[in-house]
Design a protein around this motif. Structure first.
Motif, short mmCIF file in Angstrom:
data_model
loop_
_atom_site.label_atom_id
_atom_site.label_comp_id
_atom_site.label_asym_id
_atom_site.label_seq_id
_atom_site.Cartn_x
_atom_site.Cartn_y
_atom_site.Cartn_z
N SER A 296 74.49 46.86 34.45
CA SER A 296 73.50 47.50 33.37
C SER A 296 73.16 48.85 33.73
O SER A 296 72.73 49.28 34.97
CB SER A 296 72.12 46.75 33.65
OG SER A 296 72.31 45.63 32.99
N LEU A 297 73.33 49.82 32.81
CA LEU A 297 73.09 51.20 33.19
C LEU A 297 71.66 51.53 33.64
O LEU A 297 70.91 50.74 33.36
CB LEU A 297 73.59 52.06 31.96
CG LEU A 297 74.74 52.18 31.28
CD1 LEU A 297 74.69 52.90 30.08
CD2 LEU A 297 75.72 52.87 32.12
N ARG A 298 71.52 52.56 34.56
CA ARG A 298 70.29 52.82 35.35
C ARG A 298 70.00 54.21 35.17
O ARG A 298 70.85 55.30 34.86
CB ARG A 298 70.66 52.49 36.71
CG ARG A 298 70.84 51.15 37.00
CD ARG A 298 71.10 51.07 38.72
NE ARG A 298 71.87 49.60 38.91
CZ ARG A 298 72.22 49.30 40.12
NH1 ARG A 298 72.35 50.11 41.02
NH2 ARG A 298 72.61 48.06 40.28
N VAL B 195 81.46 55.12 35.14
CA VAL B 195 80.19 55.24 35.71
C VAL B 195 80.20 55.91 36.93
O VAL B 195 80.83 55.46 38.11
CB VAL B 195 79.43 53.79 35.77
CG1 VAL B 195 77.99 53.94 36.67
CG2 VAL B 195 79.23 53.07 34.47
N ASN B 196 79.39 57.02 36.90
CA ASN B 196 79.14 57.70 38.20
C ASN B 196 80.29 58.08 38.97
O ASN B 196 80.89 59.26 38.59
CB ASN B 196 78.28 57.05 39.28
CG ASN B 196 76.81 56.93 38.66
OD1 ASN B 196 76.41 57.69 37.97
ND2 ASN B 196 76.16 55.67 39.05
N THR C 196 77.43 47.82 30.21
CA THR C 196 78.51 48.58 29.81
C THR C 196 79.52 47.58 28.80
O THR C 196 80.37 47.94 27.96
CB THR C 196 79.58 49.09 31.09
OG1 THR C 196 80.01 47.95 31.85
CG2 THR C 196 78.79 50.19 31.76
N VAL D 252 72.42 59.18 31.62
CA VAL D 252 71.63 58.09 31.34
C VAL D 252 70.09 58.40 31.85
O VAL D 252 69.92 58.46 33.05
CB VAL D 252 71.90 57.03 31.78
CG1 VAL D 252 71.06 55.85 31.75
CG2 VAL D 252 73.54 56.56 31.86
N ASP E 188 72.23 57.55 36.11
CA ASP E 188 73.43 57.41 36.10
C ASP E 188 74.16 58.46 35.26
O ASP E 188 73.52 58.88 34.34
CB ASP E 188 74.08 55.98 35.61
CG ASP E 188 73.78 54.80 36.44
OD1 ASP E 188 73.46 55.16 37.53
OD2 ASP E 188 73.77 53.66 35.91
N VAL F 240 77.87 58.25 32.54
CA VAL F 240 78.78 57.42 32.11
C VAL F 240 80.02 57.99 31.27
O VAL F 240 79.36 58.60 30.24
CB VAL F 240 78.00 56.13 31.66
CG1 VAL F 240 77.30 56.42 30.24
CG2 VAL F 240 79.25 54.99 31.00
N VAL G 285 73.59 54.36 25.13
CA VAL G 285 73.69 54.70 26.22
C VAL G 285 72.43 55.10 26.78
O VAL G 285 71.59 55.91 26.54
CB VAL G 285 74.54 56.16 26.43
CG1 VAL G 285 74.42 56.57 27.95
CG2 VAL G 285 76.10 56.09 26.05
#
Length: 260
Positions: free
Chosen positions: A84-86, A71-72, A37, A112, A89, A91, A31
């Motif tokens: 792609s995780l930012r 996510v979010n 994901t 994240v 974020d 999750v 993470v």
């Protein structure tokens, strides 16, 4: 019908729950910004299979992933994807692992990188409400006592409870009776008895409680697109008391001082 487990069955569930907990700890290592994901889902699938288990979500009603990834603003049942995780974020990773015919189920919502303080407060409150629910999961109480404990705790702090989704019984099947809502009145619902095994899983929103189901028929998100947090444990009632079969300890080992 509520199926009460024997002590021997609960020990089998404890092993499944430990595998589920270790999977979550393994996913925690991935993470971070830039990781898809889909990659996190593949890590979970491989870990479960390598340890003799079965990813119970995979193929369930046509679900395409080993893990539900939230996510979010996604509340529950999000698909793994190329996203792609930012940085900033959050999750939620909701995993069910079957081992020797029994299931463990749990969820943890991860930050994240650096996350805004208002979202961190939502996450902390949601996790705290999970343990408020667990405290009253005792023989002689009722499911409504759990629901009310969660609802009261979060609403007094300004958050809202998703009402269309709830916790559930668990055992040989991923979803068994009874349903375990996160809102309700004390003294209502099924009587809690020794041998009952349930999943308590608060799904709490920063904004409105209203949700939308996306066109894929699975992904549930907040209608106002504000963040939602989700934490879950598998609990057995033994000797009248709640015995939490899953653990966040493996996640804590990975996150260290970033553990919520």
């Amino acid at each position: 019908m509520i199926y009460l487990k024997t002590p021997e069955e609960i020990e089998l569930m404890r092993r499944a729950a430990d595998l589920t907990s270790r999977v979550l700890g393994e996913m925690a290592k991935w993470v971070k910004p830039g990781v898809t994901t889909h990659k996190i889902d593949s890590v979970a699938k491989e870990f479960i299979l390598d340890n003799g288990g079965r990813p119970a979500c995979l193929g369930y009603g046509g679900f395409p992933g080993a893990v539900c990834i939230e996510v979010n603003e996604v509340v529950v049942h999000g698909f793994p994807s190329s996203y792609s995780l930012r940085e900033g974020d959050i999750v939620g990773l909701d995993v069910v692992a079957e081992l020797n015919g029994y299931n463990g189920d749990m969820c943890y919502t991860f930050p994240v990188g650096e996350v805004s303080e208002d979202v961190l407060k939502l996450m902390r409150t949601t996790k705290e409400s999970l343990y408020k629910g667990i405290e009253v999961c005792r023989e002689g109480n009722r499911i409504g006592d759990i629901a009310n404990a969660v609802q009261t705790y979060v609403e007094r702090r300004g958050y809202t409870v998703v009402r269309e989704m709830c916790g559930h019984g668990i055992g040989r099947k991923m979803h068994e009776d009874p349903e375990v809502p996160n809102y309700g009145r004390r003294g209502t619902g099924a009587l809690i008895k020794n041998g009952m095994c349930i999943c308590i899983e608060p799904m709490i929103n920063l904004g409105s409680r209203n949700i939308v189901i996306e066109k894929d028929g699975w992904t549930c998100r907040t209608k106002d697109r504000k963040p939602s947090a989700h934490y879950e444990h598998t609990i057995a009632v033994l000797d009248g008391e709640p015995d939490v079969l899953t653990t966040f300890d493996y996640v804590k080992e990975v996150l260290g001082d970033r553990f919520i």
